[in-house]
Design a protein around this motif. Structure first.
Motif, PDB file in Angstrom:
ATOM      1  N   ASN A 160      13.077  -4.030  -1.853  1.00 55.41           N
ATOM      2  CA  ASN A 160      12.144  -4.686  -2.773  1.00 55.41           C
ATOM      3  C   ASN A 160      10.733  -4.118  -2.712  1.00 55.41           C
ATOM      4  N   ILE A 161      10.471  -3.280  -1.723  1.00 53.06           N
ATOM      5  CA  ILE A 161       9.123  -2.741  -1.526  1.00 53.06           C
ATOM      6  C   ILE A 161       9.103  -1.265  -1.914  1.00 53.06           C
ATOM      7  N   LEU A 162       8.179  -0.904  -2.816  1.00 53.63           N
ATOM      8  CA  LEU A 162       8.049   0.503  -3.227  1.00 53.63           C
ATOM      9  C   LEU A 162       7.232   1.303  -2.229  1.00 53.63           C
ATOM     10  N   GLY A 163       6.206   0.666  -1.674  1.00 54.63           N
ATOM     11  CA  GLY A 163       5.336   1.382  -0.764  1.00 54.63           C
ATOM     12  C   GLY A 163       4.299   0.477  -0.147  1.00 54.63           C
ATOM     13  N   VAL A 164       3.396   1.112   0.578  1.00 54.87           N
ATOM     14  CA  VAL A 164       2.306   0.395   1.230  1.00 54.87           C
ATOM     15  C   VAL A 164       1.014   1.154   0.935  1.00 54.87           C
ATOM     16  N   LEU A 165       0.016   0.433   0.448  1.00 59.42           N
ATOM     17  CA  LEU A 165      -1.292   1.019   0.153  1.00 59.42           C
ATOM     18  C   LEU A 165      -2.242   0.673   1.288  1.00 59.42           C
ATOM     19  N   GLU A 166      -2.928   1.695   1.790  1.00 64.34           N
ATOM     20  CA  GLU A 166      -3.912   1.492   2.848  1.00 64.34           C
ATOM     21  C   GLU A 166      -5.236   2.103   2.419  1.00 64.34           C
ATOM     22  N   ILE A 167      -6.278   1.274   2.458  1.00 67.19           N
ATOM     23  CA  ILE A 167      -7.636   1.749   2.174  1.00 67.19           C
ATOM     24  C   ILE A 167      -8.510   1.246   3.321  1.00 67.19           C
ATOM     25  N   GLY A 191     -10.643  -2.377   4.406  1.00 74.65           N
ATOM     26  CA  GLY A 191      -9.760  -3.210   5.214  1.00 74.65           C
ATOM     27  C   GLY A 191      -8.508  -3.667   4.491  1.00 74.65           C
ATOM     28  N   LEU A 192      -7.908  -2.777   3.705  1.00 74.72           N
ATOM     29  CA  LEU A 192      -6.733  -3.143   2.922  1.00 74.72           C
ATOM     30  C   LEU A 192      -5.492  -2.424   3.431  1.00 74.72           C
ATOM     31  N   LEU A 193      -4.479  -3.202   3.737  1.00 79.21           N
ATOM     32  CA  LEU A 193      -3.150  -2.706   4.066  1.00 79.21           C
ATOM     33  C   LEU A 193      -2.193  -3.711   3.451  1.00 79.21           C
ATOM     34  N   ALA A 194      -1.518  -3.310   2.367  1.00 79.79           N
ATOM     35  CA  ALA A 194      -0.674  -4.264   1.649  1.00 79.79           C
ATOM     36  C   ALA A 194       0.507  -3.569   0.987  1.00 79.79           C
ATOM     37  N   SER A 195       1.582  -4.318   0.818  1.00 84.14           N
ATOM     38  CA  SER A 195       2.811  -3.809   0.226  1.00 84.14           C
ATOM     39  C   SER A 195       2.735  -3.800  -1.289  1.00 84.14           C
ATOM     40  N   VAL A 196       3.465  -2.842  -1.864  1.00 89.59           N
ATOM     41  CA  VAL A 196       3.533  -2.673  -3.311  1.00 89.59           C
ATOM     42  C   VAL A 196       4.947  -2.996  -3.765  1.00 89.59           C
ATOM     43  N   LYS A 197       5.027  -3.814  -4.805  1.00 93.04           N
ATOM     44  CA  LYS A 197       6.312  -4.213  -5.364  1.00 93.04           C
ATOM     45  C   LYS A 197       6.351  -3.829  -6.840  1.00 93.04           C
ATOM     46  N   GLU A 198       7.539  -3.585  -7.368  1.00 90.19           N
ATOM     47  CA  GLU A 198       7.691  -3.194  -8.770  1.00 90.19           C
ATOM     48  C   GLU A 198       7.273  -4.327  -9.694  1.00 90.19           C
ATOM     49  N   GLY A 199       6.482  -3.984 -10.719  1.00 89.41           N
ATOM     50  CA  GLY A 199       6.070  -4.942 -11.742  1.00 89.41           C
ATOM     51  C   GLY A 199       4.659  -5.447 -11.533  1.00 89.41           C
ATOM     52  N   TYR A 204      -1.088   6.221   0.577  1.00 84.74           N
ATOM     53  CA  TYR A 204       0.048   5.520  -0.021  1.00 84.74           C
ATOM     54  C   TYR A 204       1.317   6.012   0.660  1.00 84.74           C
ATOM     55  N   LYS A 205       2.030   5.068   1.308  1.00 86.49           N
ATOM     56  CA  LYS A 205       3.260   5.388   2.028  1.00 86.49           C
ATOM     57  C   LYS A 205       4.454   4.812   1.272  1.00 86.49           C
ATOM     58  N   THR A 206       5.474   5.641   1.091  1.00 92.26           N
ATOM     59  CA  THR A 206       6.741   5.180   0.525  1.00 92.26           C
ATOM     60  C   THR A 206       7.846   5.670   1.456  1.00 92.26           C
ATOM     61  N   LYS A 207       9.086   5.348   1.127  1.00 85.46           N
ATOM     62  CA  LYS A 207      10.196   5.835   1.951  1.00 85.46           C
ATOM     63  C   LYS A 207      10.401   7.339   1.769  1.00 85.46           C
ATOM     64  N   PHE A 208       9.744   7.930   0.759  1.00 83.93           N
ATOM     65  CA  PHE A 208       9.897   9.353   0.491  1.00 83.93           C
ATOM     66  C   PHE A 208       8.733  10.203   0.991  1.00 83.93           C
TER      67      PHE A 208
END
Length: 183
Positions: free
Chosen positions: A59-66, A70-78, A129-133
């Motif tokens: 369900n998670i596309l990736g994780v954005l870190e800035i 102070g941002l570290l949060a998961s990215v979901k489709e839509g 930006y981290k994804t499984k790829f």
């Protein structure tokens, strides 16, 4: 008598048109916000989000870190309201992995207002930006206010980039965009 009614009706119509024009002209909703005047709401000035989920979760596309904000949060489709309540949303009409990846999030009035501080980003700041790829780094190169119907910054030009999109306070038809190119 009939002629007088027509004249009165025409005058009323003209007055209504003039009032409409004055209202639209004076309503600054249609003027793009000055980017230098967009500030972080007081309750979010020092907020830090550390809500990372496993990028191998389907369900998670990736994780954005800035780091800067102070941002570290998961990215979901839509980018529906339901998704944006808990996640950064991937704008479905944009590239998912290669190209121009569009991400959206709330910036206030929500439990998770992940983009509350993206207005603090400047040219040269780094996003990861981290994804499984892959894990990619991006450098901010553009900061702009656009109308909600102007999606030119989300078009794909073959360059790997992230485009972050959020609302502008008191300008319901405008969006703040931060764009970063892969380094």
């Amino acid at each position: 008598m009939k002629r007088n009614l027509i004249i009165i009706f025409a005058i009323v119509i003209i007055l209504l048109l003039l009032l409409s024009i004055v209202y639209l002209w004076s309503n600054h909703e249609y003027d793009l916000a000055d980017i230098s005047e967009i500030t972080t709401d007081k309750e979010y000035e020092n907020i830090i989000y550390n809500k990372e989920e496993d990028i191998f979760n389907e369900n998670i596309l990736g994780v954005l870190e800035i780091e800067k904000i102070g941002l570290l949060a998961s990215v979901k489709e839509g980018s529906s309201n339901e998704i944006l309540k808990e996640y950064i949303g991937h704008i479905s009409e944009t590239a998912k992995y290669d190209g121009n990846i569009g991400l959206a999030a709330h910036n206030r009035l929500n439990k998770y207002s992940y983009f509350a501080r993206i207005n603090e980003l400047e040219k040269g700041d780094i996003l990861v930006y981290k994804t499984k790829f892959f894990t990619r780094k991006y450098k901010v190169n553009k900061k702009a206010v656009i109308y909600e119907t102007d999606w030119k910054l989300l078009e794909d030009d073959g360059t790997n980039k992230l485009t972050l999109v959020t609302c502008v306070a008191n300008k319901k038809n405008q969006r703040l965009c931060i764009q970063a190119i892969e380094i």
